[in-house]
Design a protein around this motif. Structure first.
Motif, short mmCIF file in Angstrom:
data_model
loop_
_atom_site.label_atom_id
_atom_site.label_comp_id
_atom_site.label_asym_id
_atom_site.label_seq_id
_atom_site.Cartn_x
_atom_site.Cartn_y
_atom_site.Cartn_z
N GLN A 154 4.27 -1.90 11.58
CA GLN A 154 4.63 -1.10 10.41
C GLN A 154 4.51 -1.92 9.14
O GLN A 154 4.06 -1.41 8.10
CB GLN A 154 6.05 -0.56 10.57
CG GLN A 154 6.17 0.57 11.58
CD GLN A 154 7.61 0.99 11.79
OE1 GLN A 154 8.50 0.13 11.97
NE2 GLN A 154 7.87 2.29 11.79
N VAL A 155 4.93 -3.19 9.18
CA VAL A 155 4.80 -4.05 8.01
C VAL A 155 3.33 -4.19 7.63
O VAL A 155 2.95 -4.10 6.45
CB VAL A 155 5.43 -5.44 8.28
CG1 VAL A 155 5.11 -6.40 7.12
CG2 VAL A 155 6.94 -5.32 8.46
N GLU A 156 2.48 -4.39 8.63
CA GLU A 156 1.05 -4.51 8.35
C GLU A 156 0.47 -3.20 7.81
O GLU A 156 -0.43 -3.21 6.96
CB GLU A 156 0.30 -4.92 9.62
CG GLU A 156 0.57 -6.35 10.07
CD GLU A 156 0.11 -7.37 9.04
OE1 GLU A 156 -0.91 -7.11 8.37
OE2 GLU A 156 0.78 -8.41 8.90
N ARG B 281 0.82 -1.20 0.00
CA ARG B 281 0.00 0.00 0.00
C ARG B 281 0.86 1.26 0.00
O ARG B 281 1.69 1.46 0.90
CB ARG B 281 -0.93 0.01 1.22
CG ARG B 281 -2.04 -1.02 1.13
CD ARG B 281 -3.07 -0.83 2.22
NE ARG B 281 -2.54 -1.19 3.54
CZ ARG B 281 -2.56 -2.43 4.04
NH1 ARG B 281 -3.04 -3.43 3.31
NH2 ARG B 281 -2.08 -2.66 5.25
N SER B 282 0.65 2.09 -1.02
CA SER B 282 1.30 3.39 -1.11
C SER B 282 0.37 4.34 -1.85
O SER B 282 -0.24 3.93 -2.86
CB SER B 282 2.63 3.30 -1.87
OG SER B 282 3.09 4.60 -2.23
N TRP C 289 3.01 -4.97 3.07
CA TRP C 289 4.05 -5.64 2.27
C TRP C 289 4.58 -6.82 3.08
O TRP C 289 5.62 -6.75 3.71
CB TRP C 289 5.14 -4.64 1.96
CG TRP C 289 6.15 -5.08 0.96
CD1 TRP C 289 6.19 -6.24 0.25
CD2 TRP C 289 7.30 -4.33 0.53
NE1 TRP C 289 7.27 -6.27 -0.59
CE2 TRP C 289 7.97 -5.11 -0.43
CE3 TRP C 289 7.83 -3.09 0.88
CZ2 TRP C 289 9.15 -4.68 -1.05
CZ3 TRP C 289 8.99 -2.65 0.26
CH2 TRP C 289 9.64 -3.44 -0.70
N THR C 290 3.87 -7.92 3.03
CA THR C 290 4.19 -9.06 3.88
C THR C 290 4.90 -10.19 3.14
O THR C 290 5.37 -11.13 3.77
CB THR C 290 2.90 -9.62 4.50
OG1 THR C 290 1.99 -9.99 3.46
CG2 THR C 290 2.26 -8.58 5.41
N MET D 157 12.43 -5.91 0.73
CA MET D 157 12.54 -6.22 2.16
C MET D 157 13.74 -7.14 2.39
O MET D 157 14.03 -8.01 1.57
CB MET D 157 11.28 -6.91 2.65
CG MET D 157 10.11 -5.99 2.89
SD MET D 157 10.15 -5.30 4.54
CE MET D 157 8.46 -4.68 4.63
N THR D 158 14.40 -6.97 3.51
CA THR D 158 15.45 -7.89 3.92
C THR D 158 14.86 -8.95 4.85
O THR D 158 13.69 -8.86 5.25
CB THR D 158 16.58 -7.14 4.65
OG1 THR D 158 16.04 -6.60 5.88
CG2 THR D 158 17.15 -6.02 3.80
#
Length: 473
Positions: free
Chosen positions: A285-287, A183-184, A291-292, A309-310
């Protein structure tokens, strides 16, 4: 009704204090190189030695060359020399995107290799599969994740461009569907590439290839710059700071650094790319950004950002600015560019405003070997005893393995599908020398920025493409 401003319009900027806070305290070294598993460098060469095959350059291309050569013939004496430490340059500084393409995408492939695209696509898939198989066979823990790469539209004209590019191997998402992946407020649509795309930890990949080479008996010398190569008839002599190597065959894998073959020095140009790494995101923050999954993302502009993502939930954010320094100089101070770091931070904070006052832990840059066809080329010199591969233009994590196989085919005199391709028989157009090059690069950069905003190539880009020059950020 006023037109919608570009997503990354420089007239709409994040609060300066917020940018400074985000960058405050960021370490100015590549995040990947701080891994606790970083191996000690091998000793430098001191004195003279001999080899059947000498590989010059210890980045991905050189490591793949040494490994594949030794696997094919365990009795072959293979020596690899690296001017600094393994993974210190592009192989330890990139974003870790592993893409199968050998042509820098389909559009660029059509421009330069239209009649060879089917065989190039087949070889690319074969190379990508062999890349993955090698990691498994040698137990290389490079954090290889095969979740795909998502291209996102950040400008209105890019939505239909992505929709039109949809194939059986991709999935198109409109704005609503895309929100289920990430989401952006700047994302308008997306196109997911499912096959031939993965992510790795760049430095762990290089270190793992080095360890595999050592186990097979490749002799590796680090901190051993080669200053010159000379044809001595049956062999090539490579001079180093404190010794020399005499070899029957030599593979040059120095990429963006000045070629030891003077004839090739205008075939690549060193440009600098920059990246930021956030602190680890919390689960909340991920939720918040949704971006999971571990897929990579790039936006659909020529001046594009790449992000991923790392394993510990940091976001790497890089790209957009690609900087050429006057005279093509390669210096440690070029790894730092506060203006670009600030621009990247601004763009990140606009892309993910949900993350509030997140901070960046690392900020760094590094050199890329760019050529005018945006895709690597290979060839032979010195009576066929020397082969080279360079010009990967930021797409070298997987393609360097392919370049290694071509060099070995050329050195062994094999007639293969790889050696018959234009990539191994034809050189890209050379870049103009200074003092023309620097102003030309600035003109092209401005033309690219205008094209990204409008969705239309202007006269400058059309003229450049007509004569065989390709451009990307």
């Amino acid at each position: 009704m006023a037109a919608t401003p570009p997503a990354y319009d420089q007239d709409i900027r994040t609060d300066e204090q917020r940018i400074r806070r985000a960058l405050d305290g960021a370490v100015r070294t590549p995040f990947w190189l701080e891994d606790p598993g970083r191996p000690a460098p091998e000793p430098a060469l001191n004195g003279s030695t001999e080899a059947d095959l000498l590989v010059i350059g210890g980045g991905y291309c050189g490591l793949w060359t040494a490994l594949i050569a030794k696997e094919a013939d365990p009795s072959r004496e293979v020596v690899l020399v690296e001017g600094n430490e393994i993974a210190w340059a592009a192989s330890g500084r990139n974003g870790g995107f592993v893409e199968a393409s050998l042509t820098h995408g389909t559009e660029n492939g059509r421009r330069h290799f239209a009649d060879e695209l089917p065989i190039l696509d087949s070889l690319a898939a074969e190379n990508f599969a062999a890349f993955e198989e090698t990691l498994v066979r040698h137990g290389i823990d490079a954090e290889f994740v095969k979740e795909g790469v998502l291209a996102v539209a950040t400008e209105p004209h890019q939505v239909e461009e992505l929709r039109a590019a949809t194939t059986a191997a991709t999935t198109f998402y409109d704005r609503e569907g895309l929100a289920g992946l990430v989401r952006s407020p700047l994302h308008r649509a997306g196109l997911m590439q499912h096959e031939g795309a993965a992510l790795v930890h760049p430095a762990k990949l290089a270190w793992g290839l080095k360890a595999a080479c050592l186990r097979l008996g490749v002799r590796v010398f680090e901190n051993t710059p080669v200053t010159d190569i000379k044809d001595e008839g049956a062999t090539i002599r490579a001079a180093t700071w404190a010794g020399s190597v005499r070899a029957g065959k030599v593979a040059l894998a120095t990429n963006g650094f000045p070629s030891l073959l003077k004839r090739n020095r205008l075939l690549t140009v060193p440009v600098y790319d920059y990246a930021l790494m956030t602190e680890p995101l919390t689960g909340a923050q991920v939720e918040e950004i949704g971006w999971t999954r571990r897929f990579g993302i790039s936006d659909a502009s020529r001046q594009f950002h790449y992000y991923r993502m790392t394993s510990d939930n940091r976001i790497l954010w890089g790209g957009y600015d690609v900087v050429y320094h006057r005279g093509g100089t390669i210096r440690p101070e070029h790894d730092q560019n506060p203006e670009t770091f600030a621009r990247l931070a601004d763009h990140f904070l606009r892309t993910f405003p949900q993350l509030g006052d997140i901070r960046f832990s690392h900020a760094w840059g590094g050199m890329i070997d760019m050529c005018t066809q945006l895709a690597a080329f290979q060839g032979r010199a010195m009576g066929g005893k020397v082969a080279y591969s360079s010009g990967f233009t930021g797409l070298g994590v997987a393609a360097t393995r392919y370049g290694a196989t071509v060099m070995l085919d050329l050195l062994d005199g094999r007639d293969t599908a790889r050696t018959r391709l234009k990539m191994a028989r034809r050189k890209p157009l050379p870049v103009p020398p200074e003092p023309v090059l620097y102003p030309a690069v600035q003109i092209i950069r401005n033309a690219i920025a205008r094209a990204d905003r409008s969705g239309r190539d202007g006269f400058i880009l059309k003229a450049a493409n007509a004569v065989g020059f390709s451009f990307d950020s």
